[in-house]
Each structure stands twice: as structure tokens, then as C-alpha cells.
Design a protein around this motif. Structure first.
Motif, mmCIF file in Angstrom:
data_model
loop_
_atom_site.group_PDB
_atom_site.id
_atom_site.type_symbol
_atom_site.label_atom_id
_atom_site.label_comp_id
_atom_site.label_asym_id
_atom_site.label_seq_id
_atom_site.Cartn_x
_atom_site.Cartn_y
_atom_site.Cartn_z
ATOM 1 N N TYR A 171 0.343 -1.559 0.326
ATOM 2 C CA TYR A 171 -0.498 0.348 -0.038
ATOM 3 C C TYR A 171 0.620 1.440 0.332
ATOM 4 O O TYR A 171 0.787 2.456 -0.703
ATOM 5 N N TYR B 242 -2.123 0.453 -3.223
ATOM 6 C CA TYR B 242 -3.279 0.365 -3.291
ATOM 7 C C TYR B 242 -3.315 -0.946 -2.509
ATOM 8 O O TYR B 242 -2.259 -1.194 -2.369
ATOM 9 N N ARG C 236 -13.734 -1.593 -3.397
ATOM 10 C CA ARG C 236 -12.160 -0.935 -2.462
ATOM 11 C C ARG C 236 -12.320 -0.428 -1.624
ATOM 12 O O ARG C 236 -11.437 -0.880 -0.245
ATOM 13 N N LYS D 284 -7.028 -5.022 -6.149
ATOM 14 C CA LYS D 284 -6.583 -5.081 -7.899
ATOM 15 C C LYS D 284 -7.378 -5.092 -8.083
ATOM 16 O O LYS D 284 -7.606 -5.694 -8.625
#
Ligand SMILES: [Zn+2]
Ligand SMILES: [Zn+2]
Length: 368
Positions: free
Chosen positions: A175, A180, A192, A185
Motif C-alpha cells: 500500500y 493499493y 475497494r 487491484k
């Protein structure tokens, strides 16, 4: 005339002593360098995880491997995890830092030009760990890595949850590096966010927190809707503005904005003042649109269609072409993207090598 050479020069006895001393220094030098060169770094059999201390369970190992393989495909960053029982097995005695730097450079982790590799090293019985980063990062990663070690990894290690500590540490480092969480992903913003909330609840598990999150989440949505609908005041004369309906608002929008509304990638509200005809336009981006931003006109009107050129196999990467076309400015362009090699659990990460990157000692350490 006094004999200078005799007074200032060295006597034969002295000379021999100096000679003997320099020979001794040479031996000492050879001994010291020999002793240092004796550290024999373990080889790697996998580019992503080498669990020589056998502390990562099977599920986490697969997860980490997938995460790091994806990171490498997406960003080119080589991030590898190594667990060992102790450094003395490799004839290294003392602090873990020089061992980590030496091993990092021996393996050559990271791109040789960018020096952007990352090594997470855990020495189980020494109860020490280090996240070593390539010299390309300078000292910028020292603090974030320290925070990850102290707040996420060490608390797990202290209760002997090594596998979980490493997995969650990898998540946090990825991250930090790429912005992310692995597994997030390729998923939209909603998934998310849900994953992130999930993780949060997971961490402070309990119905109480979940209920609070639901209440606040619901309240935030209601508030947002109310904010969007509640009447604006004209910035010029302070009188009430009214919101035009979808048909009326079109005459105030640019073609690009109309296209965005048509594709539902952005929704616009147009507010007008009845007194002075002042117009305010507010944009609301959709959460789940599949349209990206066009690099020419900048509207959220870009569609990408993927064609597989070469399928990835277990031994080689594949290739896909993405044809972009913009529904607004009609521009078209293509990009070719590498598809990650198909992993099969036995040969994953094998048969390949690191990019030759180096470290000058950046990163952070911790013990438990
Ligand atoms: Zn006005
Ligand atoms: Zn465009």
C-alpha cells in the motif's frame, strides 16, 4: 657536516620491526576481510517468498506470492520476503542491518537503474527483522517502514502469529509503495472501499464497531444526498438558486460534459439564480464507471477494449493490447501491456532472477 640520514633515518633494527609490523597488518587485513567475506548468503529459489524458517502457512504464502507478483507486473517493483532461522547460520554475527544490506546487494533485488527493490527479512530465532529498501528511495522509506514494523508486524510477532504479521506487513508495504492493497487491484472503487472497511472491522472485530460503521456510513450517504439537493445561495446576491432538471441543464453544459452525463460517468447539477442568471455547475463522479479520463480532452469518456495478443503461459508472460477510444473527442490510441506469467504453485517465482538493484542501507528494523 653531520650525517642526516643516520640521525633522521631508521636503524636496521627499527626497520625490521616496522617490516614485521606491516606484515602483521597485512595478515590482520586479510583475516578481517576473510572473516567478513565468510558470510554466505542463502540462495533464493523463488523471487517472492523464501520461507527458510518455515513460519509462513500455505495460504498466506500463496497470498503473498500473488500480491508480490502482481506488484512486480503492475509497477516493476521487486519486493521479496525472506525468513531465516538465524543469521549465524550464514556466519553472520551481530546486528541484522549489515546482513540485510549485504544480502540485498548479493541477490541484486530491484531494477538496476531505479534501485527500487524491497526486502523484508525476518530472522526468527534472533527475534529481529528488517525492511531494507533500494538506494533509489533514499531515506524516504525509513519512517513509513518503521511504522509498519512497529504497528503492524511486531504486535503479531509478539503473540507468535508470524504468518499473519508477515502477510499484513506485506499488505501495508505494498500500500505504501503502490497506493493499493493487494487483492483490491482490478476492482472498482466500491469493492475497494468495502474491502478497506472489511479490513478495519476485521482488525477491531466486534459488532459494535460494525454497527457504528454502518450508522456513520448511512448517515454520511444521507447527508451527502441532502447536501446535493439543498438549495444554494447565489454568490452574487445571496438569493435562492434553483436546480435545473436533466433536460434543462444540457444547454449550460459543454459537449464533453453532456457526453459524460450520457455515459453516466459524471453527473452534473446546474444551479441558476432567478435574480441575476448566475450559473453554478457541480460535478458528481460516478463510483462505478468503466470510463477513464481521456488524455486528450480530459473528460471521463474514454473506453478501453482489450485484445489478447499472446496468452500468458506458465513459462512466459503474455501480451495484450488495449485500444482506447474517446466518446467525446473521438481520439483513438493503443497501448500494449504485459500479462503476468500464469502461476502454478510449484514453479512460481522460480526460473527467473532479480534485476540487479542495490541498497545503501535504507529502511527500518525491529525486534520483538
Ligand atoms: Zn444571483
Ligand atoms: Zn477525448
Amino acid at each position: 657536516m653531520p650525517n642526516l640520514s643516520k640521525e633522521r633515518g631508521l636503524g636496521t633494527g627499527q626497520l625490521q620491526m616496522y617490516r614485521a609490523f606491516s606484515v602483521f597488518l597485512c595478515f590482520l587485513f586479510v583475516f578481517v576481510t576473510q572473516a567478513r567475506a565468510e558470510t554466505e548468503y542463502p540462495p533464493y529459489s523463488n523471487l517472492y517468498v523464501n520461507d527458510y524458517a518455515a513460519i509462513i502457512d500455505r495460504r498466506d504464502e500463496i497470498y503473498i506470492q500473488d500480491a508480490l507478483e502482481a506488484l512486480r507486473t503492475e509497477t516493476g517493483i521487486e519486493f521479496t520476503v525472506l525468513t531465516i532461522r538465524n543469521t549465524s547460520l550464514y556466519d553472520h554475527h551481530g546486528p541484522i542491518e549489515p546482513f540485510a544490506t549485504g544480502l540485498f546487494n548479493h541477490w541484486g533485488i530491484g531494477n538496476a537503474a531505479k534501485n527500487d527493490g524491497v526486502l523484508m527479512l525476518i530472522s526468527r530465532n534472533d527475534r529481529k527483522m528488517r525492511i531494507e529498501v533500494g538506494s533509489g528511495y533514499g531515506r524516504t522509506k525509513d519512517r513509513p517502514m518503521k511504522r509498519i514494523i512497529d504497528n503492524i508486524i511486531i504486535p503479531d510477532f509478539k503473540r507468535d502469529a508470524y504468518s499473519s504479521g508477515i502477510r499484513r506487513g506485506v499488505d501495508a508495504v505494498v500500500y505504501d509503495l503502490a497506493g493499493y492493497y493487494p487483492g483490491d487491484k482490478d476492482s472498482g472503487f466500491v469493492t475497494r472501499s468495502i474491502n478497506r472497511v472489511d479490513r478495519f472491522i476485521d482488525r477491531f472485530s466486534g459488532w459494535f464497531v460494525a454497527a457504528l460503521a454502518a450508522i456513520f456510513g448511512g448517515a454520511a450517504l444521507v447527508y451527502k444526498r441532502w447536501r446535493r439537493r439543498s438549495p444554494r445561495k447565489c454568490p452574487r446576491d445571496g438569493s435562492r438558486m434553483s436546480r435545473l432538471d436533466e433536460d434543462q441543464d444540457n444547454e449550460h453544459l459543454y459537449d464533453g460534459q453532456k457526453t459524460e452525463e450520457h455515459l453516466k460517468s459524471v453527473d452534473y447539477d446546474v444551479w441558476t439564480c432567478r435574480q441575476c442568471d448566475h450559473v453554478t455547475i457541480e460535478a458528481y463522479r460516478s463510483w462505478y464507471t468503466r470510463y477513464g479520463a481521456c488524455r486528450l480532452c480530459n473528460y471521463q469518456t474514454l473506453q478501453g477494449d482489450t485484445t489478447i495478443l499472446n496468452h500468458a503461459t506458465t513459462s512466459s508472460t503474455g501480451l495484450k493490447r488495449i485500444d482506447y477510444h474517446c466518446h467525446n473527442c473521438r481520439s483513438e490510441y493503443s497501448a500494449t501491456v504485459t500479462i503476468a506469467r500464469i502461476s502454478n504453485s510449484s514453479s512460481r517465482g522460480g526460473g527467473s532472477s532479480f534485476g540487479g538493484g542495490s541498497s545503501s542501507g535504507g529502511g527500518a528494523s525491529g525486534s520483538w
